[in-house]
Design a protein around this motif. Structure first.
Motif, PDB file in Angstrom:
ATOM      1  N   UNK A 212      -2.403  83.135  42.661  1.00  0.00           N
ATOM      2  CA  UNK A 212      -1.795  81.930  42.568  1.00  0.00           C
ATOM      3  C   UNK A 212      -1.977  81.720  40.829  1.00  0.00           C
ATOM      4  N   UNK A 213      -1.053  81.125  40.106  1.00  0.00           N
ATOM      5  CA  UNK A 213      -0.953  81.121  38.650  1.00  0.00           C
ATOM      6  C   UNK A 213      -1.462  79.713  38.110  1.00  0.00           C
TER       7      UNK A 213
ATOM      8  N   UNK B 174      -5.034  88.463  33.296  1.00  0.00           N
ATOM      9  CA  UNK B 174      -4.140  87.864  32.431  1.00  0.00           C
ATOM     10  C   UNK B 174      -2.707  88.019  32.550  1.00  0.00           C
ATOM     11  N   UNK B 175      -1.961  86.800  32.424  1.00  0.00           N
ATOM     12  CA  UNK B 175      -0.520  86.768  32.562  1.00  0.00           C
ATOM     13  C   UNK B 175      -0.054  85.643  31.472  1.00  0.00           C
TER      14      UNK B 175
ATOM     15  N   UNK C 186       6.834  80.267  32.695  1.00  0.00           N
ATOM     16  CA  UNK C 186       5.991  80.444  33.707  1.00  0.00           C
ATOM     17  C   UNK C 186       6.605  81.085  34.906  1.00  0.00           C
ATOM     18  N   UNK C 187       7.758  80.617  35.520  1.00  0.00           N
ATOM     19  CA  UNK C 187       8.397  81.242  36.701  1.00  0.00           C
ATOM     20  C   UNK C 187       8.774  82.581  36.387  1.00  0.00           C
TER      21      UNK C 187
ATOM     22  N   UNK D 140      12.981  83.186  30.893  1.00  0.00           N
ATOM     23  CA  UNK D 140      12.746  81.747  31.652  1.00  0.00           C
ATOM     24  C   UNK D 140      13.951  81.590  32.575  1.00  0.00           C
ATOM     25  N   UNK D 141      13.403  80.800  33.574  1.00  0.00           N
ATOM     26  CA  UNK D 141      14.495  80.451  34.790  1.00  0.00           C
ATOM     27  C   UNK D 141      13.952  79.475  35.651  1.00  0.00           C
ATOM     28  N   UNK D 142      14.786  78.812  36.275  1.00  0.00           N
ATOM     29  CA  UNK D 142      14.290  77.942  37.521  1.00  0.00           C
ATOM     30  C   UNK D 142      14.221  78.955  38.446  1.00  0.00           C
ATOM     31  N   UNK D 143      12.983  79.554  39.047  1.00  0.00           N
ATOM     32  CA  UNK D 143      12.864  80.471  40.225  1.00  0.00           C
ATOM     33  C   UNK D 143      13.679  80.102  41.403  1.00  0.00           C
ATOM     34  N   UNK D 144      13.495  78.896  41.954  1.00  0.00           N
ATOM     35  CA  UNK D 144      14.027  78.518  43.032  1.00  0.00           C
ATOM     36  C   UNK D 144      15.595  78.366  42.911  1.00  0.00           C
ATOM     37  N   UNK D 145      16.117  77.906  41.930  1.00  0.00           N
ATOM     38  CA  UNK D 145      17.521  78.213  41.808  1.00  0.00           C
ATOM     39  C   UNK D 145      18.121  79.702  41.810  1.00  0.00           C
ATOM     40  N   UNK D 146      17.229  80.486  40.980  1.00  0.00           N
ATOM     41  CA  UNK D 146      17.653  81.840  40.788  1.00  0.00           C
ATOM     42  C   UNK D 146      17.795  82.530  42.127  1.00  0.00           C
ATOM     43  N   UNK D 147      16.403  82.249  42.930  1.00  0.00           N
ATOM     44  CA  UNK D 147      16.238  82.991  44.006  1.00  0.00           C
ATOM     45  C   UNK D 147      17.248  82.826  45.311  1.00  0.00           C
TER      46      UNK D 147
END
Length: 410
Positions: free
Chosen positions: A113-114, A160-161, A179-180, A269-276
């Motif tokens: 979890x981040x 670390x991330x 972050x995504x 950077x991206x909207x991960x849900x949109x991208x996935x």
């Protein structure tokens, strides 16, 4: 002394009758034996047919899908679950495996979890909850040094991330999307390094312990959870979308190919849900059963009170990508619960693994602190869904009162 007298041989006619009697006994025994064999074969034929069918099913599966939990284990758990009910209309039987310590020791597994400094209170609640449930492979990925140092001082397992050049002035479209992208790259690199990894949002509420090694042994490469309807255009077109905030990635070449595609599409950077979800429909998936998850006979959520939930898919779905060859499983909605509001009317069964609760109408009109509201959802989940018999914390209801609970006005 005279030798003992020798009995005279029987006359030829008597010898012939005795020979016929022996032959008759042999014939009768042979007939009885044949009849018994035929009867046994007739009794065993249905079992043989089932065995052949099971064997055919195994042959039809990809080679890496055959290491599944034993049928006996699954059946035993399923029978015990028959008395359960679920608000989504399906009681899950997923995650019912019993993995031995020797099997678990073979794998390098991490649950990640981040967080950044802002979400530290939620990340700590998430971490402590998993510890209490019996998990010991969970870590917090820290996106800034302040969060990392804080967690180290308090003896949390942390990795670390860090985000280079964080766009803090744009929390959603800037830093949030950085972050995504960062956690997608982090997951890809760990998978390529041989680690099986679960990536989950820290505001997801785990209900019980499910050994993550079971997902590796089950054999699928990538696991997703159902979302609501975002992105709406894809939901309208395909009938479902998957969640960007909860996945399991099995360490395999196939998974790495998929994650390479995701990282390349995400960029910095991206909207991960949109991208996935866009990526999902570029994978040329062959769905098991011969049809996609959204089909006329699919089981769906029934919610007349809130249209956003009504009609959402419920059942698990599996398939394989023709493009990357990675196998896919979407968890059923009772196992990985995601709805808007719906508490307590649509709470999952006691077999639920985790919930991703949210409010119907946003953040209480801006009157409640966002962090406090998300923390309240943990207690709300426990009070209304996980342990409703223990009573309700009315303070939590007030804080998260945009859910559909009937006494929200308290």
């Amino acid at each position: 002394m005279d030798p003992p007298a020798t009995a005279a041989p029987p006359p030829p006619q008597q010898r012939q009758r005795r020979g016929r009697g022996t032959t008759f006994l042999i014939q009768r025994t042979l007939i009885i034996t044949i009849c018994f064999v035929i009867l046994s074969l007739l009794m065993l034929e249905p079992l043989a047919r089932n065995s052949v069918q099971d064997h055919k099913q195994e042959i039809d599966l990809p080679s890496n899908l055959r290491s599944t939990p034993s049928l006996l284990q699954v059946q035993t758990k399923t029978i015990a679950s028959k008395h359960l009910t679920s608000g989504v209309g399906l009681v899950t039987t997923d995650g019912q495996w019993d993995i031995s310590p020797d099997v678990s020791a073979k794998y390098d597994v991490k649950i990640l979890g981040f967080t950044d400094s802002t979400y530290l209170p939620i990340a700590k609640v998430w971490y402590d909850r998993l510890t209490k449930l019996g998990y010991n492979e969970h870590y917090i990925g820290a996106h800034d040094k302040a969060a990392y140092d804080n967690l180290i001082r308090q003896n949390y397992r942390v990795l670390p991330c860090f985000i280079d050049s964080p766009q803090l002035g744009k929390r959603v479209t800037g830093f949030g999307r950085q972050i995504f992208a960062a956690r997608m790259k982090f997951a890809r690199d760990m998978v390529k390094n041989g680690t099986h990894i679960m990536v989950t949002d820290v505001d997801n509420v785990f209900s019980r312990y499910v050994n993550p090694v079971g997902f590796i042994e089950e054999g699928f490469d990538v696991y997703h959870a159902y979302e609501m309807r975002y992105p709406l255009t894809l939901h309208r077109k395909h009938g479902f979308v998957v969640c960007g905030g909860h996945h399991f990635f099995r360490s395999s070449e196939e998974t790495a190919r998929f994650l390479d595609m995701a990282v390349n599409k995400c960029g910095d950077k991206c909207d991960d849900q949109l991208m996935l979800n866009h990526l999902l429909w570029q994978l040329e998936i062959e769905w098991d059963g011969g049809h996609p998850p959204s089909h006329p006979g699919a089981k769906r959520v029934s919610d007349e009170e809130y249209e956003m939930n009504n009609g959402l898919l419920v059942e698990s779905a599996t398939g394989r990508s023709r493009l990357t060859n990675h196998t896919i499983k979407i968890w059923d909605r009772d196992f990985a619960w995601r709805l808007s509001g719906g508490i307590p009317e649509l709470c999952p069964s006691k077999n639920n693994w985790l919930g991703m609760p949210s409010t119907n109408g946003g953040n209480n009109g801006g009157k409640t602190d966002k962090i406090l509201s998300k923390l309240a959802l943990f207690e709300l989940w426990d009070d209304y869904c996980l342990n409703p018999e223990t009573g309700v914390d009315k303070k939590s209801v007030k804080i998260a009162c945009n859910t559909s609970v009937t006494d929200c006005s308290l």
